[in-house]
Every structure is written in C-alpha cells, then in structure tokens.
Design a protein around this motif. Structure first.
Motif, PDB file in Angstrom:
ATOM      1  N   UNK A   6       0.677  -1.280  -0.110  1.00 43.82           N
ATOM      2  CA  UNK A   6       0.056  -0.337  -0.654  1.00 43.82           C
ATOM      3  C   UNK A   6       1.290   1.568  -0.176  1.00 43.82           C
ATOM      4  N   UNK A   7       2.153   1.430   0.465  1.00 43.40           N
ATOM      5  CA  UNK A   7       3.052   2.867   0.467  1.00 43.40           C
ATOM      6  C   UNK A   7       3.506   3.172  -0.550  1.00 43.40           C
ATOM      7  N   UNK A   8       4.115   1.490  -1.009  1.00 39.91           N
ATOM      8  CA  UNK A   8       4.546   1.931  -2.403  1.00 39.91           C
ATOM      9  C   UNK A   8       3.405   2.176  -3.636  1.00 39.91           C
ATOM     10  N   UNK A   9       1.660   1.823  -3.475  1.00 43.08           N
ATOM     11  CA  UNK A   9       1.239   2.142  -4.165  1.00 43.08           C
ATOM     12  C   UNK A   9       1.196   3.908  -4.061  1.00 43.08           C
ATOM     13  N   UNK A  10       1.262   3.775  -3.123  1.00 41.31           N
ATOM     14  CA  UNK A  10       0.528   5.613  -2.734  1.00 41.31           C
ATOM     15  C   UNK A  10       1.738   6.348  -2.674  1.00 41.31           C
ATOM     16  N   UNK A  11       2.840   6.087  -3.284  1.00 41.33           N
ATOM     17  CA  UNK A  11       3.973   6.907  -3.585  1.00 41.33           C
ATOM     18  C   UNK A  11       3.550   6.376  -5.292  1.00 41.33           C
ATOM     19  N   UNK A  12       3.299   6.119  -6.157  1.00 44.27           N
ATOM     20  CA  UNK A  12       3.114   5.628  -7.196  1.00 44.27           C
ATOM     21  C   UNK A  12       2.132   6.488  -7.794  1.00 44.27           C
ATOM     22  N   UNK A  13       1.178   6.382  -6.766  1.00 44.17           N
ATOM     23  CA  UNK A  13      -0.220   7.188  -6.937  1.00 44.17           C
ATOM     24  C   UNK A  13       0.385   8.680  -7.130  1.00 44.17           C
TER      25      UNK A  13
END
Length: 92
Positions: free
Chosen positions: A9-16
């Motif tokens: 979820x943290x990586x997804x947030x950074x990508x978004x």
C-alpha cells in the motif's frame, strides 16, 4: 502484468503521487517523465479497473448476478441489505 499489481500500500501511494505530479506537469505544459515501473503499474491498474467496470456493467451480470429492479419500486430507507437484495449489490 501480474507483477505490476503486487505492491504494498505504501508503494502504491508513492506511485499514485508520482502519477498525479506527472499529470499535473503535463496539464501545465511542463516537461515531465514517469519511470517505467510506475507507468507499468498505472497501465495495469487502469486495465484492471476497466475490466471490473465492464464486468459489472454487462447485461448478464446486471440482471442475473446483481440485484436488479427494472422499474424502481418503493423506497425503504432503513432496511438491511440482506433483507432487501439477499446480500447482492444493486445493478444500475
């Protein structure tokens, strides 16, 4: 494609955040770049979302799988979903 959707979820947030800043820069006419990993994630995420949307809006799923009422009936404000639709989501 499957590996592009297996992020925390943290990586997804950074990508978004990266995708949002890229989109804003393009909208302002600035030069912007997006790394390959983020662009693969964005593509896979969009394909997944469109596939789910297409599945949910198909005629068969809308009429046979989801709760479907072609002519809206009475309005029941305070009732349980299980009681009203047998636990199914409403079809549009």
């Amino acid at each position: 494609m499957a590996s592009s959707l297996k992020y925390s979820k943290e990586d997804e947030a950074k990508m978004f955040e990266s995708i949002t800043s890229y989109t804003e820069a393009v909208a302002e006419g600035k030069e912007a770049t997006l790394d390959d990993e983020t662009s693969r994630f964005a593509f896979a995420n969009n394909v997944r979302g469109l596939t789910i949307w297409g599945y949910k809006t198909s005629e068969y799923i809308g009429e046979e799988v989801m709760a479907y009422l072609p002519v809206p009936g009475e309005y029941i404000a305070c009732a349980d979903t299980q009681e009203l639709t047998g636990g199914k989501a409403w079809s549009l």
